[in-house]
Design an enzyme around this catalytic site. Structure first.
Site, PDB file in Angstrom:
ATOM      1  N   ASP A 571       0.870  -1.177   0.000  1.00 41.12           N
ATOM      2  CA  ASP A 571       0.000   0.000   0.000  1.00 41.12           C
ATOM      3  C   ASP A 571       0.908   1.229   0.000  1.00 41.12           C
ATOM      4  O   ASP A 571       1.737   1.404   0.878  1.00 41.12           O
ATOM      5  CB  ASP A 571      -0.893  -0.001   1.239  1.00 41.12           C
ATOM      6  CG  ASP A 571      -1.966   1.078   1.146  1.00 41.12           C
ATOM      7  OD1 ASP A 571      -1.933   1.857   0.178  1.00 41.12           O
ATOM      8  OD2 ASP A 571      -2.826   1.133   2.040  1.00 41.12           O
ATOM      9  N   LEU A 572       0.759   2.081  -1.042  1.00 40.97           N
ATOM     10  CA  LEU A 572       1.643   3.238  -1.177  1.00 40.97           C
ATOM     11  C   LEU A 572       1.310   4.281  -0.117  1.00 40.97           C
ATOM     12  O   LEU A 572       0.139   4.524   0.201  1.00 40.97           O
ATOM     13  CB  LEU A 572       1.495   3.849  -2.575  1.00 40.97           C
ATOM     14  CG  LEU A 572       1.854   2.933  -3.754  1.00 40.97           C
ATOM     15  CD1 LEU A 572       1.659   3.681  -5.072  1.00 40.97           C
ATOM     16  CD2 LEU A 572       3.284   2.422  -3.653  1.00 40.97           C
ATOM     17  N   ASP A 614      -4.025   2.257  -5.295  1.00 40.56           N
ATOM     18  CA  ASP A 614      -2.601   2.368  -4.984  1.00 40.56           C
ATOM     19  C   ASP A 614      -2.139   1.142  -4.203  1.00 40.56           C
ATOM     20  O   ASP A 614      -1.226   1.227  -3.378  1.00 40.56           O
ATOM     21  CB  ASP A 614      -2.333   3.648  -4.182  1.00 40.56           C
ATOM     22  CG  ASP A 614      -3.124   3.685  -2.877  1.00 40.56           C
ATOM     23  OD1 ASP A 614      -4.044   2.841  -2.727  1.00 40.56           O
ATOM     24  OD2 ASP A 614      -2.854   4.549  -2.029  1.00 40.56           O
TER      25      ASP A 614
END
Length: 975
Positions: A571-572, A614
Site C-alpha cells: 500500500d503506497l 494504490d
C-alpha cells in the site's frame, strides 16, 4: 271396321330396348294398332249408323237396327277406353296382356257385326236389305285386313265373328239361293283368312326389316359420334401432352414460375374456347394469395386477387383452397360463395368459375386452378377431367420451381457463407493431391502451389499418419482441424486455421478430402490482446486483481513447491497527496513508474499485480523468510528513493508492505490476501515505509477482516436477530410507545450477544450499509402496520457507511417511502462522529429522511470533537447525550455539567434531548431535575427479543433487567 293406315314408326320409349328383335317388332305393331284405334272406331260407328238407317227405312216397324246400333256403340266405347289405358299404362313387359285385351275387344266387335247382320237378314227378307248387309260385312272384313293384319289373332277373331253367324243364317234360310250365298261366304272367309296371314307375315317382316335398319342406323350414328368423340379426345390428349411437354421444357430451362403458368393457361384456353384460366398461389403463411397467373383475365381483376384471404366463403378459389376440394359455381350472380366478391367479378363480365385446389405431394395446399366463363354454365366431363389433370401438373410445377429456387438460394447462401467464412477452400484426392483449389487461394498466395497449401498437405499427412489407407480408422473419419504458421513475402508469420473433412463414396470408401482455410492472424492477435487486457491492468501493465487471484489459487492448489512461496501486499504512502495536488494524470504517471520499479526489483518468476488504486500484490519464491524480507526491504528503499516530477513539482512516495509466508494452512486466496492486508495495515499504522511479516498473535486486524465475513454469513444464515429497548418519556407522557431496534448475534449456540466486535470490523471495511438495510427491512416487515397507524415509534441506528454510500442511502429512502409510515413513527439514529466527519452527506441525507416523515436522532452527542460548531448545520429532531457522561453524572460534577450543557444546547436548536445508559435511580432523578425529555437504559428496561414487543402492555421501568452484556455500552457503540 276402319280404313287401313300406313305403317308408322311410333316414338320410342325409354324401355324400347330388348335383346330379342321379334318381341320388339310385336310390341311396335301392337302400339301402331292401338294408336289408330280412335279413327277406326269412328269409321265403324259411321258405317254402323248408315247400315242401321238403311235397314230402318226399308224395313220399318222394327227396333232391331236401333238396338244393334247401341250394342255396336258399347263395343266401340270399350275399345276406346282400352286404347286410352294402353297409352298411359302399357309397357313392353305387359305387351302380352294388352294383346289379349285387343283380341277380345276386336272379336267382340266382329261378333256384333256378324250377329247383328244375321238378325237383320232374318227379319228383313227384302233382297235389297240382305244384299246391303252382306256387302257391308264383306267390305268391313276386307278393309280390316290392312288394320287387323298387324295383330293376326285379332283379325282372325274379327273375321270369324263377322262371317260365321251370317253363313249359319243363310244355310238355315228356306230361300233357294241362300245356301249358295252361305257357301260363298265361307269360301270368302277362308280367302280372307289366307290374305290376312300373308299380310301379317309381310307386315311383320317389313317392320322387322325397318327396325333392323333403324337399329343399324342408330349403331352407325353412335359409332360416328364415338369416333368423333375419340378423335376429339385424341386431339385434346395430344394437345395436352404437347402443353405438358412444353411446360416441362420451360421448367428445365429454369423459366420464371409465372411465365410457365401463363403459357400453360393459354394452352388450356385453346382446348376449350371461351375459357379464361387462372392460377393463384398462396403465400408462405398459407392464408393469403401472393401470386396470380391469368394471361386472359383483365389486369385490374388480377390485381384485386393479390393479397385476398382464403376462407369458407371467399369465392371459388378461396373456398376451394380452404375446403381442399373442388368448387363449381355455375352462376356467380346468385351464388353465396361470391357474396363479398360478386361485384368485382361481374364488373369484368365473369359469370361462372370452376376452381380446383392445387395440393402438393405432402398434402399442403399450394394454390388453386380456376376456369372462368363469361356466361353461366356447368363444366363438361372433359373439362372437369382436364381441370383435375392440370391441377396435379401445376402442383408438380410449383413444387419443382420452388424447390429449384430453394436450391439456388441455398447454393448462393452457401457460396456467400463460404466466401465470408473462409479465405479459400479446396479438395484433395485420397493420395493427398489437390483436385480443386478456389480462386482466392491463388489471389492470396503466389506460385503454382502456395506455401499455405503445401503446409496444409504436410499437416494433414501428419494427422492421418501419412497413409491414405488410414482413412478407414475411426480417427480419420472425423474432421481434422489444422492450425499452423507460414511465412509469406507480404505477410510473415501468417497464422492459418484449416478445417479438413473426409469425403466418402457410396461404398463408404475414402474418396478424398475437402477443406476450408482462413487467415486468422489478426484474430489470434486480437485474442492475445483481449486475453492480456482481461488479465492485466491497462495502466501499469501488471496483472490485475482477478489474474493475480487466479495464479494465487493455482499456487495453493499445487502439490509441492521447490522453494518457499510468499505473498506481499503493498500500500503506497502519501500517494493520495499526488492526486489531490497535481491531479489524476500525475497519479497515473506515478503508478506507471512504480510498476517499472516493481518489475526491475523482482526476480523473473515473481508475479506483480495491481490490486486496487494504490495497492499492489506480489507473489514470489525465496530461500527463506529472511531472503523474502530482504527483497521486500529493497523494494521499500527503491520506492522511497524514487522521485516523480510533474509540472515543476517533485513528489515522492513510500510503501507499507505486509508479507505472508504461504503455508499449507491456507485454503483460499482470500485468506492469504486478508492476512497480507492486515500485516500491511499494521505496517502503515507503525509509520509506513516498512515491511511487516504476518504474525497471528500480534495482528488484531486479521480478526477484524474475518469478523466482517462472519457478520455477512450470520445475516444469510438467520443467526442475526432483532431486539428492542424501551425509550421512556421523562417530562410529558408519550402516548406512542418508543423503542430502539438493536442487532443481536448468535454464534450457533443458544447464547445471544451484541455483535460489537463484528460491527466494528464491518464499519472499518465499509460493510455496515448491508447490515443497516437488513435491520430496516426486518423492522418494517414486523411492525410496518403499527408504523402506518401511529401506534408505535421505532429508532433504527445508521452507520457512516449508509450515509456515505449513495446506493445504500437511496435504498433506505425507497424502503421508507414504500412503507408509507405516519409522521414521526420512524426515527433514525446517526452517531455524532459519522455526521460530523461527513457533514455534507449527513445534512442532505437527513433532509431527505425528514421529507419522508422520519424523525432524526443525533446519537452519542458529546463523545466527539467540534460538535458545537457544526450542530446548527444538522436538521435533527432529537439530541442523544453520550452515555459516557450520563452513566457517571451523579458521581462526577463535571459530567453532570456537560449533560446539562448539552441539554440546553439541544433546546436552543429546537431539539428534544435523550439520555442514554441510565442505569440507576439517582441518574434518572438527576436527568428529571435537569429537564431531559427522554431516557433509555437498563434501569428503565433492557433489550428484549422482537417477539416481546407489546405496545398495549408496556413493562414497568424496573421490571426488566435485560441481558448482562447490555450493560457494557461504550461511547460510539450500540446496545
Amino acid at each position: 271396321m276402319g280404313f287401313p293406315h300406313p305403317v308408322t314408326t311410333m316414338p320410342a320409349r325409354p324401355d324400347d330396348t330388348d335383346s330379342t328383335p321379334d318381341k320388339q317388332v310385336d310390341w311396335h305393331l301392337l302400339r301402331r294398332v292401338y294408336g289408330s284405334e280412335a279413327v277406326s272406331c269412328l269409321f265403324t260407328m259411321l258405317v254402323a249408323t248408315v247400315l242401321a238407317t238403311v235397314v230402318a227405312v226399308y224395313a220399318p216397324g222394327g227396333r232391331l237396327p236401333f238396338v244393334w246400333w247401341l250394342v255396336m256403340a258399347a263395343a266401340v266405347l270399350l275399345r276406346l277406353v282400352t286404347a286410352r289405358q294402353f297409352r298411359s299404362r302399357a309397357t313392353r313387359d305387359t305387351a302380352t296382356e294388352w294383346q289379349r285385351r285387343h283380341v277380345r275387344n276386336v272379336t267382340l266387335t266382329g261378333l256384333v257385326w256378324g250377329i247383328g247382320g244375321a238378325a237383320m237378314l232374318h227379319f228383313a227378307p227384302a233382297p235389297q236389305i240382305q244384299t246391303a248387309i252382306l256387302v257391308v260385312i264383306a267390305a268391313m272384313t276386307a278393309a280390316a285386313v290392312a288394320y287387323q293384319g298387324a295383330v293376326l289373332r285379332g283379325y282372325q277373331g274379327y273375321l270369324l265373328g263377322a262371317v260365321l253367324p251370317v253363313a249359319v243364317v243363310l244355310l238355315a234360310s228356306p230361300s233357294s239361293g241362300s245356301p249358295g250365298i252361305a257357301v260363298l261366304s265361307l269360301i270368302y272367309c277362308g280367302a280372307m283368312w289366307s290374305v290376312a296371314t300373308l299380310y301379317h307375315r309381310d307386315v311383320h317382316a317389313t317392320t322387322r326389316m325397318g327396325y333392323e335398319m333403324q337399329h343399324l342406323s342408330q349403331q352407325l350414328e353412335e359409332a360416328n359420334r364415338k369416333l368423333e368423340t375419340d378423335i376429339d379426345a385424341r386431339l385434346r390428349a395430344e394437345n395436352l401432352l404437347g402443353a405438358e411437354r412444353d411446360v416441362l421444357e420451360n421448367v428445365a430451362r429454369n423459366m420464371p414460375l409465372l411465365t410457365i403458368l401463363d403459357e400453360l393457361n393459354l394452352d388450356i384456353e385453346a382446348l376449350f374456347p371461351g375459357s379464361l384460366c387462372s392460377v393463384v398461389i398462396l403465400g408462405h403463411d398459407d392464408r393469403r394469395i401472393e401470386e396470380c397467373s391469368a394471361p386472359s383475365l383483365p389486369e385490374a381483376y388480377v390485381k384485386q386477387l393479390i393479397d385476398l384471404p382464403i376462407g369458407p366463403e371467399a369465392g371459388s378459389c378461396g373456398t376451394a383452397m380452404h375446403r381442399r376440394e373442388q368448387v363449381i359455381v355455375e352462376n356467380i350472380a346468385d351464388d353465396p360463395l361470391w357474396e363479398e366478391y360478386r361485384e368485382m367479378a361481374l364488373a369484368h363480365d365473369l359469370h361462372a368459375c370452376w376452381s380446383t385446389p392445387i395440393v402438393s405431394r405432402s398434402g399442403a395446399v399450394l394454390g388453386s386452378f380456376a376456369i372462368y366463363r363469361r356466361a353461366p354454365r356447368t363444366p363438361s366431363k372433359q373439362e372437369l377431367e382436364t381441370v383435375s389433370r392440370m391441377s396435379r401438373l401445376m402442383a408438380l410445377i410449383i413444387e419443382d420451381v420452388r424447390n429449384s429456387e430453394r436450391i439456388q438460394l441455398s447454393e448462393q447462401r452457401f457460396r456467400d457463407f463460404a466466401g465470408a467464412a473462409a479465405d479459400w477452400f479446396w479438395e484433395m484426392d485420397p493420395s493427398l493431391q489437390y483436385s480443386y483449389v478456389s480462386e482466392k487461394t491463388g489471389e492470396a498466395n503466389a506460385g503454382p502451389e502456395p506455401p499455405v497449401l503445401e503446409k496444409t498437405r504436410e499437416r494433414l499427412c501428419e494427422a492421418t499418419a501419412g497413409d491414405a489407407s488410414t482413412a478407414g480408422n475411426s480417427d480419420a473419419r472425423q474432421a481434422v482441424e489444422l492450425e499452423f504458421t507460414v511465412d509469406l513475402p507480404n505477410c510473415p508469420e501468417m497464422e492459418v486455421l484449416t478445417l479438413v473433412k473426409p469425403v466418402y463414396d457410396t461404398r463408404h470408401e475414402l474418396a478424398g478430402w475437402r477443406g476450408v482455410g482462413r487467415d486468422v492472424t489478426r484474430e489470434r492477435q486480437m485474442e492475445r490482446e483481449i486475453r492480456h487486457q482481461a488479465t492485466h491492468d491497462s495502466l501499469t501493465g501488471l496483472v490485475n486483481r482477478r489474474e493475480f487471484d487466479r495464479r494465487l489459487r493455482e499456487l495453493l492448489a499445487a502439490d509441492s513447491q521447490p522453494r518457499e512461496c510468499f505473498v506481499a501486499f503493498i500500500d503506497l504512502d502519501r500517494f493520495k497527496l499526488i492526486n489531490d495536488t497535481a491531479g489524476h494524470s500525475a497519479g497515473d504517471a506515478a503508478l506507471k513508474r512504480i510498476a517499472e520499479i516493481l518489475r526491475d526489483g523482482l526476480p523473473g518468476d515473481a508475479v506483480a499485480g495491481r490490486l486496487g488504486g494504490d495497492e499492489f500484490g506480489i507473489s514470489f519464491s525465496a530461500k527463506n523468510i529472511h531472503s523474502a524480507i530482504g527483497l521486500m526491504e529493497c523494494l521499500v528503499s527503491a520506492l522511497a528513493g524514487a522521485r516523480f516530477d510533474w509540472d515543476n513539482s517533485r513528489f515522492s512516495v513510500g510503501a507499507s508492505i505486509g508479507l505472508v509466508p504461504v503455508t499449507k494452512s491456507y485454503k483460499t486466496s482470500d485468506q492469504v490476501l486478508s492476512d497480507a492486508d492486515a500485516s500491511c495495515y499494521r505496517a502503515k499504522n507503525g509509520g509506513g515505509n516498512r515491511v511487516c511479516v504476518y504474525q497471528p498473535d500480534l495482528d488484531p486486524f486479521t480478526e477484524d477482516t474475518r469478523s466482517t465475513g462472519e457478520l455477512t454469513r450470520a445475516l444469510k444464515d438467520d443467526r442475526a436477530l432483532v431486539h428492542i429497548q424501551k425509550v421512556c418519556a421523562l417530562r410529558v407522557p408519550d402516548r406512542t410507545p418508543w423503542y430502539e431496534v438493536l442487532l443481536r448475534y448468535s454464534d450457533g449456540s443458544e447464547a445471544v450477544s451484541p455483535p460489537s466486535r463484528l460491527i466494528a470490523a464491518a464499519e472499518r471495511y465499509g460493510q455496515m450499509g448491508v447490515v443497516d438495510v437488513w435491520v430496516l427491512e426486518q423492522a418494517l416487515d414486523r411492525w410496518g402496520s403499527m408504523l402506518t397507524d401511529d401506534a408505535l415509534r421505532l429508532s433504527i441506528n445508521l452507520s457512516a457507511t449508509s450515509i456515505e454510500q449513495k446506493e445504500i442511502a437511496n435504498r433506505i429512502a425507497r424502503l421508507v417511502e414504500q412503507a408509507r409510515i405516519a409522521p414521526g413513527a420512524l426515527c433514525f439514529e446517526l452517531t455524532e462522529t459519522s455526521t460530523l466527519t461527513r457533514i455534507e452527506h449527513a445534512a442532505g441525507f437527513m433532509t431527505e429522511l425528514r421529507r419522508l416523515g422520519c424523525g432524526l436522532v443525533i446519537d452519542n452527542f458529546g463523545g466527539g470533537r467540534s460538535s458545537f460548531s457544526f450542530l446548527k448545520q444538522l436538521p435533527g429532531d432529537y439530541l442523544a447525550i453520550d452515555g459516557g457522561y450520563v452513566r457517571t453524572m451523579t458521581m462526577e460534577p463535571a459530567n453532570h455539567a456537560i449533560v446539562e450543557a448539552i441539554h440546553k444546547i439541544g433546546q436552543a436548536h429546537g431539539m428534544q434531548t435523550l439520555a442514554k445508559c441510565v442505569e440507576s435511580r439517582d441518574t434518572l432523578d438527576a436527568l428529571r431535575a435537569i429537564g431531559v425529555d427522554f431516557a433509555q437504559g437498563h434501569h428503565l428496561g433492557g433489550a428484549l427479543p422482537a417477539a416481546g414487543l407489546d405496545p398495549a402492555r408496556e413493562p414497568e421501568p424496573d421490571a426488566v433487567h435485560g441481558h448482562p452484556e447490555d450493560r457494557v455500552r461504550c461511547s460510539g457503540q450500540r446496545c
